[in-house]
Design a protein around this motif. Sequence first.
Motif, PDB file in Angstrom:
ATOM      1  N   LEU A 103       6.162   8.898   8.374  1.00 18.97           N
ATOM      2  CA  LEU A 103       5.195   8.238   7.601  1.00 18.97           C
ATOM      3  C   LEU A 103       5.151   6.594   7.945  1.00 18.97           C
ATOM      4  CD1 LEU A 103       4.949   9.907   4.012  1.00 18.97           C
ATOM      5  CD2 LEU A 103       3.012   9.740   6.138  1.00 18.97           C
ATOM      6  N   ARG A 104       6.292   6.159   8.210  1.00 17.51           N
ATOM      7  CA  ARG A 104       6.431   4.549   8.310  1.00 17.51           C
ATOM      8  C   ARG A 104       5.969   4.266   9.553  1.00 17.51           C
ATOM      9  NH1 ARG A 104      10.117   1.223  10.337  1.00 17.51           N
ATOM     10  NH2 ARG A 104      11.540   2.802  11.361  1.00 17.51           N
ATOM     11  N   MET A 105       6.307   5.208  10.788  1.00 18.07           N
ATOM     12  CA  MET A 105       5.752   4.940  12.092  1.00 18.07           C
ATOM     13  C   MET A 105       4.447   5.257  12.388  1.00 18.07           C
ATOM     14  SD  MET A 105       8.244   3.445  13.647  1.00 18.07           S
ATOM     15  CE  MET A 105       7.915   3.679  15.389  1.00 18.07           C
ATOM     16  N   ARG A 106       3.771   5.985  11.655  1.00 15.53           N
ATOM     17  CA  ARG A 106       2.327   6.603  11.929  1.00 15.53           C
ATOM     18  C   ARG A 106       1.294   5.474  12.017  1.00 15.53           C
ATOM     19  NH1 ARG A 106       0.947  11.586  13.728  1.00 15.53           N
ATOM     20  NH2 ARG A 106      -1.094  12.088  13.355  1.00 15.53           N
ATOM     21  N   ARG A 107       0.542   5.715  12.931  1.00 16.17           N
ATOM     22  CA  ARG A 107      -0.646   4.558  13.214  1.00 16.17           C
ATOM     23  C   ARG A 107      -1.495   4.840  12.094  1.00 16.17           C
ATOM     24  NH1 ARG A 107      -0.626   4.378  19.410  1.00 16.17           N
ATOM     25  NH2 ARG A 107       1.408   3.020  19.803  1.00 16.17           N
ATOM     26  N   ALA A 108      -2.120   4.109  11.584  1.00 17.15           N
ATOM     27  CA  ALA A 108      -3.127   4.288  10.446  1.00 17.15           C
ATOM     28  C   ALA A 108      -4.589   4.851  11.060  1.00 17.15           C
ATOM     29  CB  ALA A 108      -3.630   2.975   9.748  1.00 17.15           C
ATOM     30  N   LEU A 152       2.929  13.565   4.180  1.00 16.34           N
ATOM     31  CA  LEU A 152       1.295  13.677   4.084  1.00 16.34           C
ATOM     32  C   LEU A 152       0.697  12.158   3.979  1.00 16.34           C
ATOM     33  CD1 LEU A 152       1.493  16.181   0.875  1.00 16.34           C
ATOM     34  CD2 LEU A 152       0.731  16.996   3.115  1.00 16.34           C
ATOM     35  N   ARG A 153       0.036  11.910   4.756  1.00 17.16           N
ATOM     36  CA  ARG A 153      -0.544  10.672   4.834  1.00 17.16           C
ATOM     37  C   ARG A 153      -1.759  10.262   4.187  1.00 17.16           C
ATOM     38  NH1 ARG A 153       1.174   5.894   7.441  1.00 17.16           N
ATOM     39  NH2 ARG A 153      -0.559   4.515   8.032  1.00 17.16           N
ATOM     40  N   GLY A 154      -2.046   9.342   3.233  1.00 21.97           N
ATOM     41  CA  GLY A 154      -3.045   9.057   2.391  1.00 21.97           C
ATOM     42  C   GLY A 154      -2.434   8.553   0.928  1.00 21.97           C
ATOM     43  N   ASP A 155      -3.412   7.783   0.623  1.00 14.85           N
ATOM     44  CA  ASP A 155      -2.901   7.318  -0.654  1.00 14.85           C
ATOM     45  C   ASP A 155      -3.280   8.252  -1.902  1.00 14.85           C
ATOM     46  OD1 ASP A 155      -5.607   6.998  -0.805  1.00 14.85           O
ATOM     47  OD2 ASP A 155      -5.623   4.811  -1.349  1.00 14.85           O
ATOM     48  N   ASP A 156      -3.832   9.445  -1.860  1.00 20.49           N
ATOM     49  CA  ASP A 156      -4.187  10.009  -2.834  1.00 20.49           C
ATOM     50  C   ASP A 156      -3.430  11.419  -2.492  1.00 20.49           C
ATOM     51  OD1 ASP A 156      -5.219  11.887  -4.391  1.00 20.49           O
ATOM     52  OD2 ASP A 156      -7.310  11.072  -4.524  1.00 20.49           O
ATOM     53  N   PRO A 157      -2.634  11.993  -3.311  1.00 18.79           N
ATOM     54  CA  PRO A 157      -2.023  13.118  -2.798  1.00 18.79           C
ATOM     55  C   PRO A 157      -3.059  14.327  -2.543  1.00 18.79           C
ATOM     56  CG  PRO A 157      -1.317  12.597  -4.868  1.00 18.79           C
ATOM     57  CD  PRO A 157      -2.060  11.473  -4.213  1.00 18.79           C
ATOM     58  N   TRP A 193      -5.982  14.203  -1.232  1.00 17.26           N
ATOM     59  CA  TRP A 193      -6.612  14.079  -0.282  1.00 17.26           C
ATOM     60  C   TRP A 193      -5.994  13.889   1.109  1.00 17.26           C
ATOM     61  CZ3 TRP A 193     -11.414  15.948  -0.462  1.00 17.26           C
ATOM     62  CH2 TRP A 193     -12.074  16.182  -1.551  1.00 17.26           C
ATOM     63  N   ALA A 194      -4.703  13.741   1.051  1.00 12.31           N
ATOM     64  CA  ALA A 194      -3.584  13.349   2.014  1.00 12.31           C
ATOM     65  C   ALA A 194      -3.841  14.363   3.193  1.00 12.31           C
ATOM     66  CB  ALA A 194      -2.457  13.267   1.578  1.00 12.31           C
ATOM     67  N   GLN A 195      -3.580  13.784   4.330  1.00  3.97           N
ATOM     68  CA  GLN A 195      -3.596  14.724   5.379  1.00  3.97           C
ATOM     69  C   GLN A 195      -2.030  15.118   6.114  1.00  3.97           C
ATOM     70  OE1 GLN A 195      -6.379  12.889   8.167  1.00  3.97           O
ATOM     71  NE2 GLN A 195      -7.993  14.291   7.550  1.00  3.97           N
ATOM     72  N   GLU A 196      -1.726  16.321   6.318  1.00  7.86           N
ATOM     73  CA  GLU A 196      -0.640  16.562   6.853  1.00  7.86           C
ATOM     74  C   GLU A 196      -0.121  15.864   8.251  1.00  7.86           C
ATOM     75  OE1 GLU A 196       2.226  20.414   8.392  1.00  7.86           O
ATOM     76  OE2 GLU A 196       0.820  20.744   6.716  1.00  7.86           O
ATOM     77  N   VAL A 197       0.902  15.116   8.267  1.00  5.21           N
ATOM     78  CA  VAL A 197       1.302  14.517   9.624  1.00  5.21           C
ATOM     79  C   VAL A 197       2.438  15.470  10.219  1.00  5.21           C
ATOM     80  CG1 VAL A 197       2.700  12.614  10.566  1.00  5.21           C
ATOM     81  CG2 VAL A 197       1.051  12.143   8.709  1.00  5.21           C
ATOM     82  N   GLY A 198       3.176  16.080   9.846  1.00  3.78           N
ATOM     83  CA  GLY A 198       3.870  17.031  10.300  1.00  3.78           C
ATOM     84  C   GLY A 198       5.273  17.736   9.243  1.00  3.78           C
ATOM     85  N   ARG A 199       5.863  18.602   9.935  1.00  4.80           N
ATOM     86  CA  ARG A 199       6.966  19.082   9.083  1.00  4.80           C
ATOM     87  C   ARG A 199       8.289  18.737   9.646  1.00  4.80           C
ATOM     88  NH1 ARG A 199       5.081  23.809   6.104  1.00  4.80           N
ATOM     89  NH2 ARG A 199       2.771  23.755   5.983  1.00  4.80           N
ATOM     90  N   TYR A 200       9.004  18.451   8.545  1.00  5.25           N
ATOM     91  CA  TYR A 200      10.363  17.802   9.265  1.00  5.25           C
ATOM     92  C   TYR A 200      11.634  18.452   8.672  1.00  5.25           C
ATOM     93  CZ  TYR A 200       7.166  14.532  11.149  1.00  5.25           C
ATOM     94  OH  TYR A 200       6.142  13.946  11.792  1.00  5.25           O
ATOM     95  N   ALA A 201      12.861  18.265   9.226  1.00  2.41           N
ATOM     96  CA  ALA A 201      13.954  18.985   8.876  1.00  2.41           C
ATOM     97  C   ALA A 201      14.493  18.312   7.484  1.00  2.41           C
ATOM     98  CB  ALA A 201      14.940  19.248   9.771  1.00  2.41           C
ATOM     99  N   SER A 202      14.409  17.114   7.511  1.00  4.67           N
ATOM    100  CA  SER A 202      14.881  16.409   6.319  1.00  4.67           C
ATOM    101  C   SER A 202      13.891  15.380   5.745  1.00  4.67           C
ATOM    102  CB  SER A 202      15.925  15.627   6.695  1.00  4.67           C
ATOM    103  OG  SER A 202      15.744  14.652   7.630  1.00  4.67           O
ATOM    104  N   GLU A 203      14.016  15.017   4.398  1.00  7.18           N
ATOM    105  CA  GLU A 203      13.377  14.075   4.049  1.00  7.18           C
ATOM    106  C   GLU A 203      13.176  12.734   4.554  1.00  7.18           C
ATOM    107  OE1 GLU A 203      13.515  11.547  -0.230  1.00  7.18           O
ATOM    108  OE2 GLU A 203      13.553  13.785  -0.516  1.00  7.18           O
ATOM    109  N   ALA A 238       0.940  -1.262   0.152  1.00  6.26           N
ATOM    110  CA  ALA A 238      -0.188  -0.096   0.055  1.00  6.26           C
ATOM    111  C   ALA A 238       0.673   1.248  -0.006  1.00  6.26           C
ATOM    112  CB  ALA A 238      -1.047   0.138   1.113  1.00  6.26           C
ATOM    113  N   VAL A 239       0.195   2.284  -0.629  1.00  9.98           N
ATOM    114  CA  VAL A 239       0.948   3.698  -0.170  1.00  9.98           C
ATOM    115  C   VAL A 239       0.607   4.161   0.998  1.00  9.98           C
ATOM    116  CG1 VAL A 239       0.898   5.937  -1.383  1.00  9.98           C
ATOM    117  CG2 VAL A 239       0.764   4.199  -2.993  1.00  9.98           C
ATOM    118  N   LEU A 240       1.669   4.676   1.630  1.00 14.81           N
ATOM    119  CA  LEU A 240       1.540   5.319   3.115  1.00 14.81           C
ATOM    120  C   LEU A 240       0.999   6.776   2.925  1.00 14.81           C
ATOM    121  CD1 LEU A 240       4.499   3.659   4.973  1.00 14.81           C
ATOM    122  CD2 LEU A 240       1.741   3.018   4.982  1.00 14.81           C
ATOM    123  N   GLY A 241       1.920   7.421   1.885  1.00 14.82           N
ATOM    124  CA  GLY A 241       1.754   8.762   2.034  1.00 14.82           C
ATOM    125  C   GLY A 241       2.924   9.268   0.974  1.00 14.82           C
TER     126      GLY A 241
END
Length: 106
Positions: free
Chosen positions: A101-106, A77-82, A84-94, A62-65
């Motif tokens: 996204l990998r650690m985020r609970r669904a 951005l969390r979600g399989d469609d860019p 409609w994806a929801q912002e998880v957070g802003r980070y200093a690096s890719e 599956a696509v995580l985001g």
Amino acid sequence: MIEPIEATPTSTTGDARRIVELAAATNTSMSNEMLLDTLRRNAQVTTRHIRKDFVEVATATAVLGYVCRQRKDFIALRGDDPAWAQEVGRYASESLAVEALRMRRA
């Protein structure tokens, strides 16, 4: 004595079994949430650069985001469609955004 658990990308189910066995041997209660968190930590993700500033993050099934770069920030951005994806957070690096996204609970 607590046995250190070494996780490798190819042995997540074996590691989960070892954690359950370790909990049983030490009379520690094991919740499903702890087991799922362990498996989530070992989840393998792939990244695919769609554009220079836009990356798709996916597991094998599956696509995580997506990770989008805006100025100096990387937005997860969390979600399989860019669209409609929801912002998880802003980070200093890719890599931090991908990890979020990998650690985020669904």
